[in-house]
Design a protein around this motif. Structure first.
Motif, mmCIF file in Angstrom:
data_model
loop_
_atom_site.group_PDB
_atom_site.id
_atom_site.type_symbol
_atom_site.label_atom_id
_atom_site.label_comp_id
_atom_site.label_asym_id
_atom_site.label_seq_id
_atom_site.Cartn_x
_atom_site.Cartn_y
_atom_site.Cartn_z
ATOM 1 N N ILE A 19 5.498 4.387 7.127
ATOM 2 C CA ILE A 19 4.681 3.505 7.950
ATOM 3 C C ILE A 19 5.590 2.922 9.019
ATOM 4 C CG2 ILE A 19 3.143 1.513 8.005
ATOM 5 C CD1 ILE A 19 2.718 1.886 4.983
ATOM 6 N N SER A 20 5.290 3.222 10.249
ATOM 7 C CA SER A 20 6.092 2.730 11.383
ATOM 8 C C SER A 20 5.431 1.487 11.962
ATOM 9 C CB SER A 20 6.202 3.810 12.453
ATOM 10 O OG SER A 20 6.737 4.997 11.931
ATOM 11 N N ASP A 21 6.258 0.628 12.576
ATOM 12 C CA ASP A 21 5.724 -0.570 13.225
ATOM 13 C C ASP A 21 4.761 -1.311 12.289
ATOM 14 O OD1 ASP A 21 3.556 -1.221 16.085
ATOM 15 O OD2 ASP A 21 5.149 -2.449 15.210
ATOM 16 N N SER A 22 5.258 -1.656 11.112
ATOM 17 C CA SER A 22 4.409 -2.261 10.083
ATOM 18 C C SER A 22 3.670 -3.492 10.597
ATOM 19 C CB SER A 22 5.272 -2.663 8.873
ATOM 20 O OG SER A 22 5.859 -1.525 8.288
ATOM 21 N N GLN A 23 2.431 -3.599 10.187
ATOM 22 C CA GLN A 23 1.585 -4.721 10.585
ATOM 23 C C GLN A 23 1.125 -5.481 9.349
ATOM 24 O OE1 GLN A 23 -1.548 -2.993 12.974
ATOM 25 N NE2 GLN A 23 -0.109 -2.176 14.476
ATOM 26 N N LEU A 24 0.735 -6.738 9.546
ATOM 27 C CA LEU A 24 0.309 -7.567 8.416
ATOM 28 C C LEU A 24 -0.854 -6.925 7.682
ATOM 29 C CD1 LEU A 24 0.573 -11.140 9.976
ATOM 30 C CD2 LEU A 24 2.230 -9.956 8.527
ATOM 31 N N GLY A 25 -1.701 -6.225 8.410
ATOM 32 C CA GLY A 25 -2.843 -5.556 7.794
ATOM 33 C C GLY A 25 -2.465 -4.364 6.928
ATOM 34 N N ASP A 26 -1.208 -3.984 6.953
ATOM 35 C CA ASP A 26 -0.752 -2.897 6.098
ATOM 36 C C ASP A 26 -0.469 -3.374 4.674
ATOM 37 O OD1 ASP A 26 1.231 -1.491 8.814
ATOM 38 O OD2 ASP A 26 -0.873 -1.156 8.278
ATOM 39 N N THR A 27 -0.482 -4.670 4.466
ATOM 40 C CA THR A 27 -0.276 -5.213 3.121
ATOM 41 C C THR A 27 -1.378 -4.710 2.205
ATOM 42 O OG1 THR A 27 0.877 -7.200 3.858
ATOM 43 C CG2 THR A 27 -0.283 -7.325 1.744
ATOM 44 N N ALA A 28 -0.995 -4.011 1.152
ATOM 45 C CA ALA A 28 -1.981 -3.365 0.276
ATOM 46 C C ALA A 28 -1.269 -2.643 -0.855
ATOM 47 C CB ALA A 28 -2.812 -2.353 1.064
ATOM 48 N N MET A 29 -2.067 -2.153 -1.795
ATOM 49 C CA MET A 29 -1.587 -1.181 -2.778
ATOM 50 C C MET A 29 -1.763 0.198 -2.160
ATOM 51 S SD MET A 29 -0.445 -2.245 -5.744
ATOM 52 C CE MET A 29 -0.780 -0.926 -6.905
ATOM 53 N N GLN A 37 3.538 21.919 8.414
ATOM 54 C CA GLN A 37 3.685 20.764 9.297
ATOM 55 C C GLN A 37 3.259 19.493 8.581
ATOM 56 O OE1 GLN A 37 1.516 21.148 12.961
ATOM 57 N NE2 GLN A 37 2.591 19.446 13.932
ATOM 58 N N ASN A 38 4.076 18.459 8.717
ATOM 59 C CA ASN A 38 3.761 17.178 8.104
ATOM 60 C C ASN A 38 2.597 16.502 8.830
ATOM 61 O OD1 ASN A 38 5.782 17.197 6.099
ATOM 62 N ND2 ASN A 38 7.312 16.513 7.579
ATOM 63 N N ALA A 39 1.693 15.930 8.048
ATOM 64 C CA ALA A 39 0.540 15.240 8.624
ATOM 65 C C ALA A 39 0.953 13.919 9.260
ATOM 66 C CB ALA A 39 -0.507 14.999 7.541
ATOM 67 N N THR A 40 0.224 13.564 10.304
ATOM 68 C CA THR A 40 0.480 12.310 11.018
ATOM 69 C C THR A 40 -0.844 11.692 11.401
ATOM 70 O OG1 THR A 40 2.401 13.349 12.030
ATOM 71 C CG2 THR A 40 1.745 11.262 12.899
ATOM 72 N N GLU A 41 -0.948 10.380 11.209
ATOM 73 C CA GLU A 41 -2.126 9.615 11.622
ATOM 74 C C GLU A 41 -1.631 8.313 12.220
ATOM 75 O OE1 GLU A 41 -5.366 10.143 11.658
ATOM 76 O OE2 GLU A 41 -5.392 12.088 10.634
ATOM 77 N N ASN A 42 -1.520 8.310 13.520
ATOM 78 C CA ASN A 42 -1.057 7.121 14.236
ATOM 79 C C ASN A 42 0.298 6.645 13.689
ATOM 80 O OD1 ASN A 42 -3.469 7.002 15.847
ATOM 81 N ND2 ASN A 42 -4.530 6.227 14.029
ATOM 82 N N ARG A 43 0.351 5.460 13.104
ATOM 83 C CA ARG A 43 1.628 4.922 12.615
ATOM 84 C C ARG A 43 2.024 5.473 11.253
ATOM 85 N NH1 ARG A 43 1.452 0.205 11.049
ATOM 86 N NH2 ARG A 43 -0.818 -0.128 10.981
ATOM 87 N N PHE A 44 1.156 6.273 10.667
ATOM 88 C CA PHE A 44 1.404 6.800 9.328
ATOM 89 C C PHE A 44 1.781 8.280 9.409
ATOM 90 C CE2 PHE A 44 -0.218 3.184 6.969
ATOM 91 C CZ PHE A 44 -1.061 2.567 7.885
ATOM 92 N N SER A 45 2.820 8.638 8.715
ATOM 93 C CA SER A 45 3.229 10.037 8.658
ATOM 94 C C SER A 45 3.776 10.322 7.264
ATOM 95 C CB SER A 45 4.288 10.357 9.716
ATOM 96 O OG SER A 45 5.445 9.575 9.501
#
Lengths: 114, 115
Positions: free
Chosen positions: B79-89, B57-65
């Motif tokens: 990454i679903s419903d991308s947010q500005l705070g997702d900006t990163a390496m 089974q694929n792991a899922t954590e909120n908007r991340f899968s």
């Protein structure tokens, strides 16, 4: 904050200087790591300590000398470095036996060798 | 020796959209762990999501899968419903389960979320 702190955050040193980087964790972890992060390269694992014993030395030049006096503190002693040693040095910790095997990282020390 | 390859040095996504970061790895081991770590600008690296190789089974954590394809040795991050705070390496990482906690990292993907 991850519970892992590193000092200093920035360091500029000449090639003949001697300096030390410090890492501290308050998470009850028993394993600690030093990584080197350079632009456009994968994180390079340098040293691993488990219960204060060094278990990994990834062919790191002897001008880098680690020290782990206890499970909460880790040092990286630097001497006669080269300009190519300029990088972000990251410390991390983890708990042996922890099912997640997650590593917790510090903010890093940005090192510039002039 | 294990290798981890991230073929996308940089990516961008519009806020609220979905983006997928790719990662492939090479190993002869049958049991191992895969991770995605996030390093925001000037901030500490943190774990985003973890996958055990023995779990189908694929792991899922909120908007991340993740999309874990063991046979193809592929481990992509969505990454679903991308947010500005997702900006990163974002770094993909591999760890053997039987050996010591020696983690192999990829070169990273720089993700920019555009408002």
């Amino acid at each position: 904050e991850t519970g892992v702190t590193q000092t200093p955050r920035h360091l500029v040193m000449g090639m003949t200087n001697k300096k030390s980087l410090k890492c501290e964790q308050h998470l009850g972890h028993n394993a600690m790591y030093w990584y080197k992060q350079s632009a456009k390269k994968p994180l390079e694992l340098m040293f691993v300590y488990n219960f204060k014993e060094q278990t990994e030395n990834n062919s790191v030049p002897s001008r880098f000398s680690p020290e782990c006096p206890n499970s909460s503190h880790l040092f990286l002693h630097l001497h006669t470095l080269q300009p190519e040693d300029s990088a972000l040095y990251l410390c991390a910790s983890s708990k042996e036996g922890q099912l997640t095997y997650e590593q917790y990282f510090g903010p890093g020390t940005r090192l510039t060798v002039t | 020796a294990q290798t981890v390859t991230q073929s996308q040095p940089e990516m961008s996504v519009q806020e609220a959209e979905t983006v997928t970061l790719s990662c492939t790895y090479d190993t002869s081991e049958s049991n191992y762990y895969l991770f995605w770590y996030k390093q925001p600008p000037s901030r500490q690296m943190i774990l985003v999501i973890r996958q055990e190789a023995y779990k189908q089974q694929n792991a899922t954590e909120n908007r991340f899968s993740v999309n874990f394809q063991k046979a193809a040795k592929s481990f992509s991050l969505k990454i679903s419903d991308s947010q500005l705070g997702d900006t990163a390496m974002y770094f993909c990482a591999f760890m053997n389960s039987g050996g010591y906690q020696k983690v192999t990292f990829g070169t990273g993907t720089k993700l920019q979320v555009i408002p």
